[in-house]
Design an enzyme around this catalytic site. Structure first.
Site, PDB file in Angstrom:
ATOM      1  N   HIS A 135       0.823  -1.232   0.105  1.00 12.59           N
ATOM      2  CA  HIS A 135       0.113  -0.060   0.017  1.00 12.59           C
ATOM      3  C   HIS A 135       0.914   1.307  -0.129  1.00 12.59           C
ATOM      4  O   HIS A 135       0.560   2.357  -0.510  1.00 12.59           O
ATOM      5  CB  HIS A 135      -1.007  -0.112   1.110  1.00 12.59           C
ATOM      6  CG  HIS A 135      -1.698  -1.109   1.320  1.00 12.59           C
ATOM      7  ND1 HIS A 135      -2.794  -1.227   0.297  1.00 12.59           N
ATOM      8  CD2 HIS A 135      -2.185  -2.313   2.024  1.00 12.59           C
ATOM      9  CE1 HIS A 135      -3.601  -2.204   0.421  1.00 12.59           C
ATOM     10  NE2 HIS A 135      -2.963  -3.102   1.548  1.00 12.59           N
TER      11      HIS A 135
ATOM     12  N   ASN B  21       0.711  -7.025 -10.881  1.00 13.39           N
ATOM     13  CA  ASN B  21       1.252  -7.470  -9.362  1.00 13.39           C
ATOM     14  C   ASN B  21       0.357  -8.441  -8.920  1.00 13.39           C
ATOM     15  O   ASN B  21       1.206  -9.202  -8.350  1.00 13.39           O
ATOM     16  CB  ASN B  21       0.313  -6.147  -8.677  1.00 13.39           C
ATOM     17  CG  ASN B  21       0.679  -4.500  -9.056  1.00 13.39           C
ATOM     18  OD1 ASN B  21       1.412  -4.494  -9.718  1.00 13.39           O
ATOM     19  ND2 ASN B  21      -0.009  -3.817  -8.278  1.00 13.39           N
ATOM     20  N   ASP B  22      -0.806  -8.965  -9.021  1.00 19.31           N
ATOM     21  CA  ASP B  22      -1.239 -10.105  -8.667  1.00 19.31           C
ATOM     22  C   ASP B  22      -0.590 -11.489  -9.474  1.00 19.31           C
ATOM     23  O   ASP B  22      -0.512 -12.328  -9.313  1.00 19.31           O
ATOM     24  CB  ASP B  22      -2.752 -10.281  -8.542  1.00 19.31           C
ATOM     25  CG  ASP B  22      -3.064  -9.635  -7.175  1.00 19.31           C
ATOM     26  OD1 ASP B  22      -2.386 -10.112  -6.250  1.00 19.31           O
ATOM     27  OD2 ASP B  22      -4.143  -8.979  -7.165  1.00 19.31           O
TER      28      ASP B  22
ATOM     29  N   ARG C  83     -10.478   2.094  -8.923  1.00 15.76           N
ATOM     30  CA  ARG C  83     -10.526   1.321  -7.672  1.00 15.76           C
ATOM     31  C   ARG C  83     -11.554   1.546  -7.015  1.00 15.76           C
ATOM     32  O   ARG C  83     -11.602   2.464  -6.157  1.00 15.76           O
ATOM     33  CB  ARG C  83      -9.215   1.336  -7.031  1.00 15.76           C
ATOM     34  CG  ARG C  83      -7.925   0.983  -7.807  1.00 15.76           C
ATOM     35  CD  ARG C  83      -7.016   1.077  -6.717  1.00 15.76           C
ATOM     36  NE  ARG C  83      -5.384   0.957  -7.377  1.00 15.76           N
ATOM     37  CZ  ARG C  83      -4.635   1.733  -7.861  1.00 15.76           C
ATOM     38  NH1 ARG C  83      -5.087   3.241  -7.629  1.00 15.76           N
ATOM     39  NH2 ARG C  83      -3.605   1.461  -8.389  1.00 15.76           N
TER      40      ARG C  83
ATOM     41  N   ARG D  51     -13.476  -1.173 -12.279  1.00 14.68           N
ATOM     42  CA  ARG D  51     -13.380  -2.451 -11.980  1.00 14.68           C
ATOM     43  C   ARG D  51     -14.606  -2.630 -10.570  1.00 14.68           C
ATOM     44  O   ARG D  51     -14.506  -1.864  -9.788  1.00 14.68           O
ATOM     45  CB  ARG D  51     -11.692  -2.418 -11.189  1.00 14.68           C
ATOM     46  CG  ARG D  51     -11.617  -4.029 -10.516  1.00 14.68           C
ATOM     47  CD  ARG D  51     -10.243  -4.144 -10.232  1.00 14.68           C
ATOM     48  NE  ARG D  51      -9.917  -3.308  -8.887  1.00 14.68           N
ATOM     49  CZ  ARG D  51      -8.647  -3.299  -8.488  1.00 14.68           C
ATOM     50  NH1 ARG D  51      -7.537  -3.820  -8.957  1.00 14.68           N
ATOM     51  NH2 ARG D  51      -8.661  -2.645  -7.379  1.00 14.68           N
TER      52      ARG D  51
ATOM     53  N   ARG E 213       2.961 -10.850  -2.495  1.00 15.23           N
ATOM     54  CA  ARG E 213       3.366  -9.261  -2.744  1.00 15.23           C
ATOM     55  C   ARG E 213       3.537  -8.595  -1.499  1.00 15.23           C
ATOM     56  O   ARG E 213       4.396  -7.488  -1.751  1.00 15.23           O
ATOM     57  CB  ARG E 213       2.207  -8.621  -3.743  1.00 15.23           C
ATOM     58  CG  ARG E 213       0.932  -8.509  -2.913  1.00 15.23           C
ATOM     59  CD  ARG E 213      -0.230  -8.290  -4.034  1.00 15.23           C
ATOM     60  NE  ARG E 213      -0.235  -6.715  -4.260  1.00 15.23           N
ATOM     61  CZ  ARG E 213      -1.204  -6.029  -4.999  1.00 15.23           C
ATOM     62  NH1 ARG E 213      -2.027  -6.787  -5.335  1.00 15.23           N
ATOM     63  NH2 ARG E 213      -1.142  -4.792  -5.135  1.00 15.23           N
TER      64      ARG E 213
ATOM     65  N   GLU F 127      -5.249 -11.763 -13.606  1.00 14.09           N
ATOM     66  CA  GLU F 127      -4.403 -12.047 -12.354  1.00 14.09           C
ATOM     67  C   GLU F 127      -4.061 -13.284 -12.029  1.00 14.09           C
ATOM     68  O   GLU F 127      -3.111 -13.481 -11.209  1.00 14.09           O
ATOM     69  CB  GLU F 127      -5.013 -11.185 -11.174  1.00 14.09           C
ATOM     70  CG  GLU F 127      -5.466  -9.792 -11.534  1.00 14.09           C
ATOM     71  CD  GLU F 127      -6.640  -9.261 -10.472  1.00 14.09           C
ATOM     72  OE1 GLU F 127      -6.199  -8.455  -9.502  1.00 14.09           O
ATOM     73  OE2 GLU F 127      -7.834  -9.635 -10.661  1.00 14.09           O
TER      74      GLU F 127
ATOM     75  N   CYS G  52      -2.835  -2.780 -16.352  1.00 17.87           N
ATOM     76  CA  CYS G  52      -3.009  -1.772 -15.285  1.00 17.87           C
ATOM     77  C   CYS G  52      -2.264  -1.891 -14.185  1.00 17.87           C
ATOM     78  O   CYS G  52      -2.280  -1.256 -12.743  1.00 17.87           O
ATOM     79  CB  CYS G  52      -4.409  -1.793 -15.105  1.00 17.87           C
ATOM     80  SG  CYS G  52      -5.068  -3.309 -14.061  1.00 17.87           S
TER      81      CYS G  52
END
Length: 632
Positions: free
Chosen positions: A246, A507-508, A353, A389, A518, A484, A555
């Site tokens: 984060h 990321n995922d 988001r 999303r 992560r 993902e 993204c």
């Protein structure tokens, strides 16, 4: 002193050479004494000859820790580029209110205190426990529990009794002769505050900074991240974290230099201590030499000048030298970020988001609340594309109003579309709001997160179709999925028959492809940057999508790194969506290459040994130093 009390033992003021008399009685007494004898024989855990209690002379100015490169810098993981200079600032946690309600009875109040202590212990993750292991001992400290129990039996409520015991113990530490022990008063108060927060209902208000500077923290939770006064944060330095933590995402989203995974030593920086943070090298200097401070200030000024030049051209489209257009969009969370993204050259929003509408509240937002928020974002974009999303929570983003059983591994559990389908009323309200916005604004699209199987996609589309019929609205609305999960990347051609687009969440996807969580800094580097296996998945998705005329976006954080962006474009990606401050840099990088050269280098990167080698290939295409514009 009672050996059951950490506070009593710590303030006993035992020094090297003192003789200690230890008595034990009851079951296990002999074993306890044997253990203490063994510990004494092992020099109490210290190396031979080491005097952990003796005072040491202060280091000379040029030899003090963090005095300047190369030896004094703390090394972490670079996650947001740039140099930050300023005083260290710790998050100031607000004091929870101590209720003065009458006692509900000694048994009830003691149970409340026991439950609050258990909640604090359970809330400390494995990594946090390593850093704050003494805090766990304080939760069971007889020096706190015994006076609290006595006060509860005398008629005080749990919060009053605990607060008084904590403040008394902190006073004992403050009165100690040893400076180290005096500083431990802050640990006692911190543990006490955490328990009080639970006794007060779990809410003590948002954390805050006392002034501008470099934020130093163990890590940042989503709630802390959302509540920060962003005008005060010049840089972010955390003990834990990864490139997709984060703290990292916040920093990149705001263009704030950041380094994570620095280890617990960074937390020793006292408030107000000068700090130099290098978000490119991943280093932090604490109380640096004046020469190092001046050099950092000069670098920061030069970086700001160069960034202004790139921002001046940010509004122009991103096209390679031979004319291939790549749409560059923004990842955002609200209407304020939408307006900022447009100013920085965003050609649309590739990821809105929506979970930020849900976090930090005790109940779900209504359909009308969501409609108002989403409509405001669409209006701010002025007709530019907007990819919304659906709710992506679970794992490290739980919702207080969604009851979920504990999961052994929540990142592999009920999250994303899995959670939405399990609580369809949440999904229905959200889809109704999106349909209403799409009927009034052009370019609105919807995508479902954490899809792993065609059955999940079909179930989500069925809910969408049902709400279309219920509302009597049938606006043009492209439907896509986040890629993902490796299973979707492999089966992209099959999914492409049933979706309008793909958006790859690197990321995922990297997390699951590399089996590297992560948020775990111990394995973060395995999944950081343009890992060849990850690039192979991207190429597979692009091939499967284009076979059916579908477009592909990225993204994830990889899209915001200029060198990696060139590789993604070379693999056939049509759209790149990123933190708004990264847009000028990525556009500048794409304009310097030919599409054919990018494709060639991308093919070579697939055969590279690791992410570093892959990035070096792209860096060569960009002219070397440009490859270090941003970390991935």
């Amino acid at each position: 002193m009672s050996a059951r009390s950490l506070t009593a033992l710590a303030t006993l003021s035992v020094r090297q050479g003192h003789e200690i008399l230890v008595r034990a009685r009851g079951a296990g007494a002999a074993a306890a004494l044997d253990a203490i004898r063994a510990l004494a024989a092992d020099n109490w855990g210290d190396a031979d000859g080491e005097d952990s209690g003796s005072a040491q002379a202060p280091a000379a100015p040029d030899d003090r820790p963090g005095a300047g490169p190369p030896g004094g810098a703390l090394q972490g993981l670079p996650v947001s580029p740039g140099v930050a200079v300023g005083p260290a600032r710790k998050l100031r946690e607000p004091e929870p209110e101590v209720p003065d309600a009458p006692s509900a009875g000694a048994a009830v109040e003691w149970r409340r205190l026991e439950d609050a202590r258990a909640a604090v212990a359970a809330g400390a993750g494995e990594e946090q426990a390593e850093i704050f292991d003494a805090h766990a001992l304080l939760l069971d400290d007889a020096g706190l529990l015994d006076p609290a129990r006595t006060a509860i039996q005398a008629g005080q409520n749990a919060a009053q009794a605990w607060d008084a015991a904590v403040r008394a113990a902190a006073g004992v530490y403050r009165a100690a002769d040893d400076e180290y022990l005096r500083e431990r008063a802050a640990d006692v108060l911190d543990v006490g505050r955490r328990v009080l927060v639970h006794l007060a209902g779990g809410d003590a208000g948002p954390s805050a900074l006392d002034g501008p500077g470099v934020l130093v923290a163990e890590d940042l939770t989503p709630g802390q991240t959302a509540a920060l006064d962003r005008t005060l944060v010049r840089g972010i330095a955390t003990a834990r974290g990864s490139a997709t933590s984060h703290a990292a995402i916040l920093a990149r989203g705001l263009g704030i230099p950041a380094v994570v995974g620095l280890g617990p030593t960074v937390l020793d920086a006292a408030d107000g201590t000068p700090v130099v943070l290098d978000g490119d090298a991943g280093t932090v200097l604490i109380d640096p030499h004046p020469d190092a401070l001046a050099a950092a200030e000069a670098r920061r000024a030069e970086q700001e000048r160069s960034a202004r030049e790139r921002r001046a051209r940010a509004a122009a489209p991103a096209a390679t030298r031979d004319g291939r257009r790549i749409e560059v969009a923004a990842n955002i969370g609200d209407v304020v970020e939408a307006a900022a993204a447009v100013e920085l050259g965003a050609e649309g929003v590739g990821l809105l988001r929506t979970e930020f509408l849900y976090l930090g509240r005790d109940d779900a937002p209504t359909e009308d609340e969501q409609y108002e928020a989403l409509s405001a974002v669409a209006a701010a974009l002025g007709g530019r594309p907007l990819v919304i999303r659906t709710l992506d929570v679970g794992a490290d983003k739980p919702l207080p109003f969604v009851a979920q059983a504990d999961e052994a591994n929540p990142f592999l559990g009920r999250r994303g579309i899995r959670l939405a389908l399990a609580f369809p009323e949440l999904l229905r309200d959200q889809l109704r709001a999106i349909l209403r916005v799409a009927s009034e604004h052009h370019g609105v699209k919807v995508m479902f997160p954490m899809v792993a199987a065609l059955g999940e996609l079909r179930a989500a589309r069925a809910v969408l179709d049902a709400e279309r019929a219920a509302l009597g609205l049938d606006p043009p609305l492209e439907v896509g999925v986040m890629v993902e999960v490796p299973a979707v990347a492999i089966a992209a051609e099959r999914f492409a028959r049933e979706v309008d687009f793909f958006s790859i969440g690197t990321n995922d996807l990297a997390q699951y492809a590399l089996a590297a969580e992560r948020g775990n800094e111990h394995v973060a580097e395995l999944a950081a940057g343009p890992v060849p296996a990850l690039l192979a998945f991207v190429g597979s998705v692009a091939e499967g999508a284009h076979a059916h005329g579908r477009w592909v976006g990225v993204c994830g954080e990889l899209a915001g790194d200029p060198a990696s962006a060139v590789l993604l474009a070379g693999l056939g990606v049509d759209e790149l969506s990123m933190a708004p401050p990264r847009i000028p840099d990525v556009k500048a990088a794409l304009r310097t290459v030919d599409a054919a050269d990018a494709a060639r280098v991308a093919r070579e990167a697939l055969a590279a040994d690791d992410a570093h080698a892959a990035k070096q290939l792209a860096g060569g295409l960009l002219g070397g130093p440009s490859a270090r514009i941003a970390p991935s």
